[in-house]
Scaffold this motif. Structure first.
Motif, PDB file in Angstrom:
ATOM      1  N   VAL A 161      10.549   7.003 -23.508  1.00 46.86           N
ATOM      2  CA  VAL A 161       9.659   8.205 -22.644  1.00 46.86           C
ATOM      3  C   VAL A 161       9.282   8.073 -20.957  1.00 46.86           C
ATOM      4  O   VAL A 161       9.713   6.088 -20.955  1.00 46.86           O
ATOM      5  CB  VAL A 161       8.493   8.698 -22.867  1.00 46.86           C
ATOM      6  CG1 VAL A 161       8.893   8.267 -24.743  1.00 46.86           C
ATOM      7  CG2 VAL A 161       7.572   7.095 -23.123  1.00 46.86           C
ATOM      8  N   ASP A 162       9.560   9.001 -20.110  1.00 51.15           N
ATOM      9  CA  ASP A 162       8.579   8.846 -18.543  1.00 51.15           C
ATOM     10  C   ASP A 162       7.496   8.110 -18.762  1.00 51.15           C
ATOM     11  O   ASP A 162       6.551   8.408 -19.498  1.00 51.15           O
ATOM     12  CB  ASP A 162       9.151   9.663 -18.090  1.00 51.15           C
ATOM     13  CG  ASP A 162      10.496  10.565 -18.378  1.00 51.15           C
ATOM     14  OD1 ASP A 162      11.585   9.467 -17.887  1.00 51.15           O
ATOM     15  OD2 ASP A 162      10.856  11.258 -17.944  1.00 51.15           O
ATOM     16  N   SER A 163       7.370   7.575 -17.334  1.00 52.61           N
ATOM     17  CA  SER A 163       6.214   7.891 -17.252  1.00 52.61           C
ATOM     18  C   SER A 163       5.458   8.887 -17.066  1.00 52.61           C
ATOM     19  O   SER A 163       5.827  10.026 -16.990  1.00 52.61           O
ATOM     20  CB  SER A 163       5.273   6.936 -15.756  1.00 52.61           C
ATOM     21  OG  SER A 163       6.703   7.264 -15.103  1.00 52.61           O
ATOM     22  N   THR A 164       3.905   9.314 -16.929  1.00 55.14           N
ATOM     23  CA  THR A 164       3.186  10.010 -17.116  1.00 55.14           C
ATOM     24  C   THR A 164       3.858  11.053 -15.033  1.00 55.14           C
ATOM     25  O   THR A 164       4.102  11.893 -14.925  1.00 55.14           O
ATOM     26  CB  THR A 164       1.849  10.723 -17.148  1.00 55.14           C
ATOM     27  OG1 THR A 164       1.217  10.344 -18.241  1.00 55.14           O
ATOM     28  CG2 THR A 164       1.000  11.622 -16.164  1.00 55.14           C
ATOM     29  N   ALA A 165       3.434  10.806 -14.861  1.00 51.10           N
ATOM     30  CA  ALA A 165       4.520  10.445 -13.561  1.00 51.10           C
ATOM     31  C   ALA A 165       5.596  11.325 -13.257  1.00 51.10           C
ATOM     32  O   ALA A 165       5.751  12.734 -12.862  1.00 51.10           O
ATOM     33  CB  ALA A 165       3.639   9.903 -12.416  1.00 51.10           C
ATOM     34  N   ASP A 200      -4.881  13.448 -17.701  1.00 46.17           N
ATOM     35  CA  ASP A 200      -3.952  13.197 -18.784  1.00 46.17           C
ATOM     36  C   ASP A 200      -4.225  11.804 -20.247  1.00 46.17           C
ATOM     37  O   ASP A 200      -4.905  11.391 -19.834  1.00 46.17           O
ATOM     38  CB  ASP A 200      -2.686  11.870 -18.007  1.00 46.17           C
ATOM     39  CG  ASP A 200      -2.080  11.270 -18.982  1.00 46.17           C
ATOM     40  OD1 ASP A 200      -1.234  11.690 -20.236  1.00 46.17           O
ATOM     41  OD2 ASP A 200      -0.934  10.249 -18.326  1.00 46.17           O
ATOM     42  N   PRO A 201      -4.715  12.289 -21.512  1.00 47.10           N
ATOM     43  CA  PRO A 201      -4.653  12.014 -22.329  1.00 47.10           C
ATOM     44  C   PRO A 201      -4.623  10.256 -22.999  1.00 47.10           C
ATOM     45  O   PRO A 201      -4.837   9.370 -22.993  1.00 47.10           O
ATOM     46  CB  PRO A 201      -4.176  12.789 -23.772  1.00 47.10           C
ATOM     47  CG  PRO A 201      -4.303  14.371 -22.348  1.00 47.10           C
ATOM     48  CD  PRO A 201      -3.789  13.631 -21.583  1.00 47.10           C
ATOM     49  N   ALA A 202      -3.772  10.130 -21.831  1.00 47.28           N
ATOM     50  CA  ALA A 202      -2.962   8.606 -22.242  1.00 47.28           C
ATOM     51  C   ALA A 202      -3.632   7.606 -20.682  1.00 47.28           C
ATOM     52  O   ALA A 202      -3.144   6.503 -21.025  1.00 47.28           O
ATOM     53  CB  ALA A 202      -1.039   8.315 -21.475  1.00 47.28           C
TER      54      ALA A 202
END
Length: 562
Positions: A111-115, A243-245
């Motif tokens: 998956v992608d990083s959040t940014a 961001d919950p992560a």
């Protein structure tokens, strides 16, 4: 449709061109890819920038898809069709993430990083992954076992600074209109200062670092590296938020991230109290430019005053002892632990056999990267990290307590002196072949306050100088607004001469220029008050006779000849 001249185009400029129909995302993406092909490897008498680790093989296909959506009247978000480069510690589901380590050449996250996820959701094209100091460790130069040494486009013999030097060199050389870096202690602001960019280190926790290979989660931030403050504000509106992560992003709720563009004003400095100190630095033959840098920063502070700011002398209180003691970084005691935790918690395909190099077999760790034997880290660096005791340990606890004390002291300092910002040189000296660092990275890194480096001109040798401003925690909108006021009053940025517009009249057999030559650039005309559409987050542009007239992003186009 051909691309326009792209040297020094920023995000707002690209959006204006796309919205006016003067160009397409495909044409722009191809032009940026052509520039990477022309200037990133050795060419002519230049060593090449080595700013790019990997260009996205799907960039043109993504651009075509976004062009089709635009033609159908559908926009994904405020960055629709804009190519962006990102530092190669940002996880991308469709490209490897090396963090500058050749051992991770085929490390592929699911998956992608959040940014990156937020960039894509806003319509951006992830154009390329940029070179970085290996594992983000060095802040004075960018060199990795994956790509080698990144050169500074203003003088390719000089360091591009670090650790986000690849993003800085790529944006400065117009391999893309803007990019993302990470900053643990100067790694956004330093490369930006030495390459005449706006480098924004936001309030720690305002932007998520989930999915970014860490250096130190206590100090890491994600932020924009751009040609204008307007572009930094555009990116911040996309990146900022809970961001919950990433548990640290709870602080994002302290501010309204939708007002960064709206708040930009040419009168933002009026009545602001800005502290400035006058430390005495000693000349160092190995790090030249002290006198000229000091003079340029003094002039930049005078420019702040000319825009209506009240300059407060804080030399007696903002002392060396305060910065290097109370505000000092706690170090990177957690680097090895944080990297191991990232590998353990990130679903990814690992390079074959890498995790089996050291115990425990079947778990990818920092020690596996070292055992691979190809790291560019020095033996001293390796020994430092390998000697770290398992966390938690007393040194880690003490560093955390010291950091909390530093944050409290910085918060109180702004209150006690009634300051809206503190001004300082980003780096007290100029870039050299081996060094291009920062002088006050602890101010932001250890305390979590937002800082920004802004172009402050060039020395007589053509070296870029940066003015750094720091504001109280969660005052990002105010800091961006003050930065914009200063930028519009000074307009110091100029593009580097070593990477001019491409001359497409003499293509090589491979389809890229053999001897890139300067070509005429369109004129960007200054305008009046900001357009309401741009203030809402879509940087609107208007087609005007003789060129593109942009709102908010008001810049002169000049050539850097040093």
């Amino acid at each position: 449709m051909s691309a326009p001249a792209v040297v020094d185009l920023g995000i707002a400029d690209v959006l204006a061109l796309l919205q006016s129909g003067q160009t397409t995302s495909v044409a722009l993406t191809q032009e940026y890819l052509d520039r990477i092909a022309a200037y990133d490897d050795p060419y002519g008498d230049q060593p090449g920038l080595a700013a790019i680790i990997l260009a996205n093989p799907d960039a043109l296909a993504t651009a075509a898809e976004l062009d089709a959506e635009r033609a159908a009247g559908s926009l994904r978000g405020p960055l629709h069709g804009v190519p962006i480069v990102v530092k190669d510690n940002y996880a991308t589901f469709d490209m490897p993430t090396t963090a500058g380590s050749i051992a991770l050449r085929s490390y592929q996250t699911k998956v992608d990083s959040t940014a990156v996820e937020r960039l894509r959701a806003a319509g951006a094209i992830i154009l390329a992954k940029t070179n970085m100091a290996e594992l983000a460790w060095h802040g004075t130069y960018t060199a990795s076992s994956e790509r080698g040494r990144t050169a500074n486009p203003y003088n390719q013999a000089n360091s591009a600074s670090g650790s986000s030097g690849g993003t800085a060199a790529a944006v400065a050389a117009s391999f893309g209109p803007a990019g993302l870096g990470t900053d643990s202690c100067g790694s956004i602001v330093g490369p930006s200062a030495h390459q005449s960019l706006v480098g924004y280190r936001p309030t720690m926790g305002l932007t998520s670092v989930a999915g970014i290979v860490p250096l130190s989660l206590r100090q890491d931030v994600s932020g924009p590296m751009t040609k204008t403050v307007t572009d930094a504000a555009i990116l911040m509106e996309v990146l900022a938020g809970y961001d919950p992560a990433d548990p640290q992003t709870v602080i994002a709720d302290e501010q309204d991230s939708d007002i960064y563009l709206e708040g930009l004003s040419e009168t933002a400095l009026v009545g602001k109290r800005i502290g400035y100190f006058h430390w005495t630095f000693e000349e160092d033959p190995a790090r030249p430019g002290l006198a000229e840098t000091t003079a340029l920063v003094d002039q930049a502070v005078a420019d702040l005053a000319a825009q209506g700011a009240e300059i407060v002398d804080i030399t007696d209180t903002f002392t060396r002892e305060f910065v290097s003691g109370t505000l000092a970084s706690g170090g990177w005691i957690d680097m090895r632990h944080d990297i191991d935790t990232f590998f353990a918690n990130t679903e990814a395909e690992w390079p074959e056999g890498l995790a089996e190099l050291t115990a425990p077999a079947g778990a990818l760790t920092f020690t596996d990267l070292i055992e691979d034997g190809r790291s560019s880290l020095t033996q001293g660096d390796i020994d430092y990290f390998m000697s770290a005791e398992p966390i938690p340990n007393q040194a880690w606890i003490d560093a955390g307590l010291a950091q909390q004390a530093g944050r409290a002291a910085m918060y109180q300092y702004f209150l006690d002196h009634d300051l809206d910002a503190i001004a300082m040189p980003t780096s007290a000296t100029s870039a050299t072949p081996d060094w291009a660092g920062t002088t006050f990275c602890d101010v932001g890194a250890n305390t979590g306050v937002p800082t920004v480096s802004l172009p402050a001109g060039f020395t007589s040798t053509g070296a870029a100088v940066g003015l750094e401003l720091a504001a109280p925690r969660s005052q990002d909108a105010s800091l961006l607004a003050m930065s914009y006021d200063y930028e519009q009053a000074t307009l110091h940025r100029v593009p580097p001469a070593s990477t001019p517009e491409l001359d497409h009249t003499v293509p090589s057999a491979g389809g890229t220029p053999e001897s890139p030559a300067a070509a005429p650039s369109p004129t960007l005309a200054a305008t009046g008050p900001a357009d309401a559409t741009l203030q809402a987050g879509v940087a609107a542009g208007l087609l005007a006779a003789g060129g593109i007239t942009l709102v908010v992003s008001q810049r002169r186009r000049r050539s850097h000849t040093s």
